[in-house]
Design an enzyme around this catalytic site. Structure first.
Site, PDB file in Angstrom:
ATOM      1  N   HIS A   1       0.874  -1.189   0.000  1.00 27.98           N
ATOM      2  CA  HIS A   1       0.000   0.000   0.000  1.00 27.98           C
ATOM      3  C   HIS A   1       0.905   1.232   0.000  1.00 27.98           C
ATOM      4  O   HIS A   1       1.688   1.413  -0.922  1.00 27.98           O
ATOM      5  CB  HIS A   1      -0.924  -0.106   1.226  1.00 27.98           C
TER       6      HIS A   1
ATOM      7  N   HIS B   1      -2.487  -2.050  -9.745  1.00 27.31           N
ATOM      8  CA  HIS B   1      -3.446  -1.465  -8.802  1.00 27.31           C
ATOM      9  C   HIS B   1      -4.696  -2.321  -8.802  1.00 27.31           C
ATOM     10  O   HIS B   1      -5.075  -2.850  -9.847  1.00 27.31           O
ATOM     11  CB  HIS B   1      -3.795  -0.031  -9.238  1.00 27.31           C
TER      12      HIS B   1
ATOM     13  N   ASP C   1       2.655   5.645  -6.689  1.00 30.54           N
ATOM     14  CA  ASP C   1       3.917   5.495  -5.971  1.00 30.54           C
ATOM     15  C   ASP C   1       5.129   5.393  -6.881  1.00 30.54           C
ATOM     16  O   ASP C   1       6.258   5.467  -6.408  1.00 30.54           O
ATOM     17  CB  ASP C   1       3.860   4.232  -5.095  1.00 30.54           C
TER      18      ASP C   1
END
Ligand code: ACO
Length: 438
Positions: A268, A307, A363
């Site tokens: 995460h 994702h 990210d």
């Protein structure tokens, strides 16, 4: 619509049931009536990891993962990132509408007025070892806030609830900055409300001996945009933790600490830190193909890719890529961006990633910017947690107001032993299996 129903035939009993469909969804509880007999508990759904289960209704964030769309309260993320301040977006997420000029001014003042933390919290922070991970420090100190504000338990009092929301948003940068300075053995810097939310955070991180810290405006704006992009993302792992823990009526500080814990995992929010480590390990562009081969053989994961919801380019990653170039104008180019761009180019043209619809997520590029700005990798998830606190609180507040709210309590399918008689210690003999909890 009359035909908005689903008709199910239970082949065990040949009975037929018709249940309503609402917004493309059926209620799992409507299946409970499907039974084989009076003793039957009724049909349940099985959905580990909530792959196809809506756990709530929400009017905060809209996400279309196939089209790569992200909106807060209906406004496209691209427009908010271009035109808003972070606190303006925070108001939008919490209140549902963009603030008027007066509302924004008061909101800025209110948030900045609460940025100080109790002196005892500093002592608490001093107890951590110098190399304690900043996320561990942040999780613990946010949980500790609960002991400083016992009034936070008054969840039914909306005024009191609002006060805790303001406290948490205000104090997150202060706690995060103190955790950073503790690691370096530097004295803590008190908040400077005149600077505003983001520049004050930079001040608390990086002020040395100068009388007044002046943040670079390009870097401050970049951080503001990154905060906006990270503010909410509907029912992800940490937000679900926030709602699940909050559903027990735990106070918002204890609840936010649980959400932060969920965020700290490498699958995460911890992924941005892992991306940097991965880019460091790859080192040079010529080593990318060998790394990609390892990923395709299932030996590694391409961190910052893939994702649960986005099966298209993450719109946040697209904005972050632009921000990176602006930051590099000031800081000089972080050579990792070139490895990342090449990694993306190769991955996006490779059958393995195309077939699985794996694209860069938020990210993938954020860590490269943070590093260019002077943050260490262990700081990256903290930079995610500060703005996401706003989203968690907006979702928590929405959950508390939901008339359908109940304590979160999933069901299970029991697969263990059937009833058996207790065996006294003296009769248990020796097991030849390995002693392990795994
Ligand atoms: N690298 C290589 N292969 C991947 C990756 C990846 N990063 N992500 C998914 N896959 C593969 C899986 O191995 C699987 O392949 P298979 O069908 O041959 O078994 C397939 O793609 C589907 O992946 P799942 O694991 O089923 O996808 P899920 O939705 O459960 O996981 C997750 C999503 C956790 C984000 C995953 O893509 C991942 O681990 N990515 C790397 C970590 C990361 O970047 N996390 C940040 C997410 S964004 C955020 O939290 C802010």
């Amino acid at each position: 619509m009359d035909n908005e129903t689903l008709t199910i035939t239970d082949n065990r009993t040949k009975a037929t049931y018709t249940i309503p469909i609402y917004r493309g969804t059926v209620r799992a509880m409507d299946l409970r009536q499907i039974k084989t007999g009076a003793d039957d508990f009724g049909l349940m759904t099985y959905d580990p990891a909530f792959m196809n289960t809506a756990s709530c209704t929400s009017a905060i964030t809209y996400l279309d993962g196939d089209k790569g769309i992200l909106r807060y309260r209906g406004y496209p993320i691209e427009q908010l990132a271009e035109h808003c301040t972070f606190l303006e977006v925070a108001w939008l997420l919490l209140e549902g509408e963009l603030p008027t000029r007066d509302e924004l001014e008061n909101w800025n003042c209110e948030i900045m007025r609460h940025t100080m933390i109790h002196e005892n919290l500093k002592k608490f922070m001093d107890g951590f070892h110098h190399d304690a991970h900043p996320m561990g420090v942040l999780i613990s100190t946010v949980a500790a806030l609960s002991t400083f504000y016992p009034d936070a338990k008054n969840l039914g009092d909306t005024k009191c609830r609002r006060k805790q929301i303001v406290r948490l948003i205000s104090k997150m940068p202060t706690l995060a900055a103190y955790a950073y300075r503790h690691r370096l053995g530097l004295p803590y810097i008190y908040p400077d409300p005149d600077l505003g939310y983001t520049k004050n955070y930079m001040n608390m991180l990086w002020k040395r001996t100068e009388p007044k810290y002046a943040a670079n405006p390009v870097l401050a704006r970049a951080l503001e945009v990154l905060f906006i992009l990270h503010a909410d993302h509907e029912q992800n792992c940490s937000t679900s933790a926030m709602r699940a823990v909050g559903s027990s009526n735990a106070d918002p500080f204890a609840t936010a600490a649980a959400a932060l814990s969920a965020l700290s995992g490498p699958l995460h929010g911890g992924a941005n830190e892992e991306v940097l480590r991965m880019l460091d390990e790859i080192g040079t562009k010529d080593r990318i193909p060998a790394f990609i081969d390892q990923v395709k053989e299932g030996k590694r994961k391409l961190m910052g890719f893939g994702h649960r919801v986005y099966k298209n380019y993450d719109p946040r990653a697209r904005i972050i890529k632009q921000v990176a170039e602006e930051v590099f104008e000031v800081t000089g180019r972080n050579h990792k961006i070139d490895i990342a761009l090449e990694l993306e180019r190769i991955a996006l043209s490779d059958e393995y990633f195309i077939k699985r619809k794996l694209y860069p997520n938020v990210d993938f590029y954020s860590g490269i910017i943070y590093q260019a700005m002077g943050f260490k990798p262990e700081q990256f998830t903290v930079l995610f947690g500060i703005p996401r606190t706003v989203g968690w609180l907006a979702q928590w507040q929405e959950m508390l107001r939901d008339p359908e709210r109940k304590i979160a309590r999933p069901r299970q399918i029991y697969t263990g032993e059937d009833r058996r008689e207790f065996v006294p210690l003296t009769l248990r003999g020796v097991h030849d299996r390995e002693l392990t909890f795994a």
